[in-house]
Enzyme design. Structure first.
Site, PDB file in Angstrom:
ATOM      1  N   HIS A 174       4.831  -5.523  10.443  1.00  0.00           N
ATOM      2  CA  HIS A 174       5.258  -4.740  11.843  1.00  0.00           C
ATOM      3  C   HIS A 174       5.369  -5.851  12.783  1.00  0.00           C
ATOM      4  O   HIS A 174       4.929  -6.805  12.757  1.00  0.00           O
ATOM      5  CB  HIS A 174       4.230  -3.877  12.123  1.00  0.00           C
ATOM      6  CG  HIS A 174       3.924  -2.571  11.479  1.00  0.00           C
ATOM      7  ND1 HIS A 174       4.866  -1.627  11.633  1.00  0.00           N
ATOM      8  CD2 HIS A 174       3.151  -2.264  10.389  1.00  0.00           C
ATOM      9  CE1 HIS A 174       4.453  -0.434  10.773  1.00  0.00           C
ATOM     10  NE2 HIS A 174       3.431  -0.915   9.976  1.00  0.00           N
ATOM     11  N   HIS A 229      -7.592  -1.164   5.287  1.00  0.00           N
ATOM     12  CA  HIS A 229      -6.486  -0.205   5.789  1.00  0.00           C
ATOM     13  C   HIS A 229      -6.320   0.841   4.798  1.00  0.00           C
ATOM     14  O   HIS A 229      -6.249   2.215   5.352  1.00  0.00           O
ATOM     15  CB  HIS A 229      -5.067  -1.002   5.889  1.00  0.00           C
ATOM     16  CG  HIS A 229      -3.916  -0.295   6.443  1.00  0.00           C
ATOM     17  ND1 HIS A 229      -4.058   0.243   7.991  1.00  0.00           N
ATOM     18  CD2 HIS A 229      -2.762   0.347   6.112  1.00  0.00           C
ATOM     19  CE1 HIS A 229      -2.944   0.815   8.243  1.00  0.00           C
ATOM     20  NE2 HIS A 229      -2.234   0.901   7.010  1.00  0.00           N
ATOM     21  N   HIS A 281       1.371   4.143   1.887  1.00  0.00           N
ATOM     22  CA  HIS A 281       1.916   4.697   3.157  1.00  0.00           C
ATOM     23  C   HIS A 281       3.344   4.483   2.932  1.00  0.00           C
ATOM     24  O   HIS A 281       3.880   3.666   2.621  1.00  0.00           O
ATOM     25  CB  HIS A 281       1.465   4.135   4.461  1.00  0.00           C
ATOM     26  CG  HIS A 281      -0.032   4.253   4.796  1.00  0.00           C
ATOM     27  ND1 HIS A 281      -0.741   3.437   5.616  1.00  0.00           N
ATOM     28  CD2 HIS A 281      -0.903   5.001   4.193  1.00  0.00           C
ATOM     29  CE1 HIS A 281      -2.008   3.823   5.662  1.00  0.00           C
ATOM     30  NE2 HIS A 281      -2.156   4.839   4.700  1.00  0.00           N
ATOM     31  N   ASP A 301       0.054  -4.326   6.225  1.00  0.00           N
ATOM     32  CA  ASP A 301      -0.895  -3.816   7.249  1.00  0.00           C
ATOM     33  C   ASP A 301      -2.285  -4.269   7.389  1.00  0.00           C
ATOM     34  O   ASP A 301      -3.050  -3.902   8.201  1.00  0.00           O
ATOM     35  CB  ASP A 301      -0.892  -2.406   7.304  1.00  0.00           C
ATOM     36  CG  ASP A 301       0.276  -1.435   7.877  1.00  0.00           C
ATOM     37  OD1 ASP A 301       1.208  -2.510   8.236  1.00  0.00           O
ATOM     38  OD2 ASP A 301       0.261  -0.357   7.832  1.00  0.00           O
ATOM     39  N   ASP A 322       5.743   4.336   5.059  1.00  0.00           N
ATOM     40  CA  ASP A 322       6.621   3.551   5.882  1.00  0.00           C
ATOM     41  C   ASP A 322       6.363   2.031   5.312  1.00  0.00           C
ATOM     42  O   ASP A 322       7.247   1.238   5.611  1.00  0.00           O
ATOM     43  CB  ASP A 322       6.185   3.403   7.333  1.00  0.00           C
ATOM     44  CG  ASP A 322       4.750   2.684   7.459  1.00  0.00           C
ATOM     45  OD1 ASP A 322       3.952   3.234   6.769  1.00  0.00           O
ATOM     46  OD2 ASP A 322       4.307   2.121   8.476  1.00  0.00           O
ATOM     47  N   HIS A 323       5.968   1.869   3.947  1.00  0.00           N
ATOM     48  CA  HIS A 323       5.765   0.586   3.439  1.00  0.00           C
ATOM     49  C   HIS A 323       6.530   0.983   1.688  1.00  0.00           C
ATOM     50  O   HIS A 323       6.903  -0.091   1.107  1.00  0.00           O
ATOM     51  CB  HIS A 323       4.468   0.014   3.174  1.00  0.00           C
ATOM     52  CG  HIS A 323       4.186  -0.428   4.489  1.00  0.00           C
ATOM     53  ND1 HIS A 323       4.142  -1.661   4.885  1.00  0.00           N
ATOM     54  CD2 HIS A 323       3.594   0.125   5.637  1.00  0.00           C
ATOM     55  CE1 HIS A 323       3.665  -1.973   5.832  1.00  0.00           C
ATOM     56  NE2 HIS A 323       3.350  -0.753   6.483  1.00  0.00           N
ATOM     57  N   HIS A 368       0.893  -1.181  -0.071  1.00  0.00           N
ATOM     58  CA  HIS A 368       0.113  -0.129  -0.067  1.00  0.00           C
ATOM     59  C   HIS A 368       1.213   1.347   0.051  1.00  0.00           C
ATOM     60  O   HIS A 368       2.039   1.395   0.055  1.00  0.00           O
ATOM     61  CB  HIS A 368      -1.027  -0.098   1.184  1.00  0.00           C
ATOM     62  CG  HIS A 368      -0.358  -0.028   2.481  1.00  0.00           C
ATOM     63  ND1 HIS A 368       0.429  -1.058   3.146  1.00  0.00           N
ATOM     64  CD2 HIS A 368      -0.547   0.906   3.487  1.00  0.00           C
ATOM     65  CE1 HIS A 368       0.685  -0.777   4.316  1.00  0.00           C
ATOM     66  NE2 HIS A 368       0.353   0.374   4.721  1.00  0.00           N
TER      67      HIS A 368
END
Length: 360
Positions: A266, A204, A149, A228, A151-152, A147
């Site tokens: 995570h 998400h 975001h 996520d 942090d990905h 996705h």
């Protein structure tokens, strides 16, 4: 949701206008009671709006990238060797290598060891992923992004530039940076012996995908890279959907085999299992897993992978069909079943309880 269609300029106007209104009212010579009333009203009415504005600024403007870069610098300083000690899994010609990045994220390299070809999943720190590529002596040919975001997806640019033949896969609905090869539900990606299927799992984010590595070509277990959507004993927040949407996505995962290995985005295992113990304190499978996880985390060892069979036994977000969990949450809001809860309502109730548990 309507707010997702707002132009960026309107997001700025709305946020600045809301802030100005609050400052003017709070500064006016009103009574303390009026200010307390305003504060309560503001918190009740604007919390969701402020989150939506902030979330859109994070996902749709340069502010999100700046926040990601700050996260990256802090994590590299705090964890120069990564937040956890990971252990690769080697099958018959296939290697799965978890890479600890940021403060609790995992990226992954999936390697065809015979062809020396690699696929990266959610490479948020390009420096850490590149170091693993060089150590393994492989050629990066594809990036699978679950996705948008940061942090990905934050490493997509640097890695795709460094490896010029590298393709970036993901959902076209998600605004993934540097996407070159859009994927739809059940599309296949083939790299050497690696056969990887994309599964649409919105909730998400609108375009969230998970990736299923087929175990048949190498006669081993299939591997689910869940981003996520699903964690060890937990699931992701529903930022761009409803509880019904998230439940449908979790049911997609429930349809996979018990021996499927779960590689989450995570390291949340200890926290998640602690919450699971609140809602199902007598679940022996959870207790055994918690003891193992605590031993792992004492030595900063990674807790992934688990299996979907394990997750079915203790992950409350995969157990909304279980009577024992329904009874533990008490009477529901209406006559929709024996205890008044639908499965989607149970999922939403679990998320609310999880947030309360985390804030304590």
């Amino acid at each position: 949701m309507a707010w997702q269609g707002w132009p960026s300029s309107w997001l700025w106007v709305a946020s600045c206008g809301l802030l100005l209104l609050v400052l003017v009212l709070l500064a006016s010579p009103s009574s303390c009671r009026a200010r307390r009333t305003l504060r309560s009203l503001f918190m009740a009415r604007s919390k969701q709006l402020l989150f939506r504005i902030g979330y859109s600024l994070y996902t749709r403007t340069w502010l999100g990238y700046l926040f990601y870069r700050q996260q990256l610098r802090r994590a590299r300083n705090r964890y120069p060797k990564g937040h956890s000690r990971t252990q690769p899994r080697l099958f018959n010609g296939v290697k799965v290598l978890p890479i600890p990045v940021l403060s609790d994220n995992y990226s992954y390299l999936i390697i065809d060891t015979q062809a020396r070809l690699a696929v990266a999943v959610d490479p948020s720190d390009p420096q850490a992923v590149q170091a693993s590529i060089e150590k393994e002596g492989v050629n990066l040919v594809a990036i699978l992004c679950t996705h948008k975001h940061w942090d990905h997806s934050g490493g997509n640019r640097d890695l795709s530039r460094r490896h010029q033949d590298c393709r970036v896969y993901g959902s076209p609905q998600d605004g993934i940076p540097y996407l070159t090869h859009p994927l739809c539900d059940q599309d296949m990606v083939s790299v050497g012996r690696l056969q990887i299927q994309a599964l649409a799992t919105p909730g998400h984010t609108q375009g969230h995908l998970v990736y299923l590595l087929d175990g048949e070509p190498y006669k081993g277990p299939s591997c689910l890279f869940s981003g996520d959507l699903l964690f060890l004993s937990g699931c992701g927040r529903t930022f761009e959907g409803t509880a019904e949407t998230m439940l449908s996505s979790l049911d997609t995962v429930l349809g996979l085999g018990d021996d499927t290995l779960l590689w989450p985005g995570h390291e949340y295992a200890e926290e998640n299992l602690g919450f699971a113990g609140v809602v199902e304190p007598e679940n022996l499978a959870r207790e055994r897993k918690m003891q193992w996880v605590q031993r792992q985390r004492l030595e900063r060892r990674s807790t992934c992978p688990s299996t979907l069979g394990e997750e079915r036994s203790y992950n409350p977000f995969l157990r909304t069909h279980c009577l024992v969990l329904q009874e533990a949450l008490g009477p529901g809001p209406g006559p929709t079943g024996d205890n008044g809860y639908s499965r989607a309502q149970l999922l939403e109730k679990l998320r609310q309880l999880k947030d309360l548990h985390k804030s304590k």
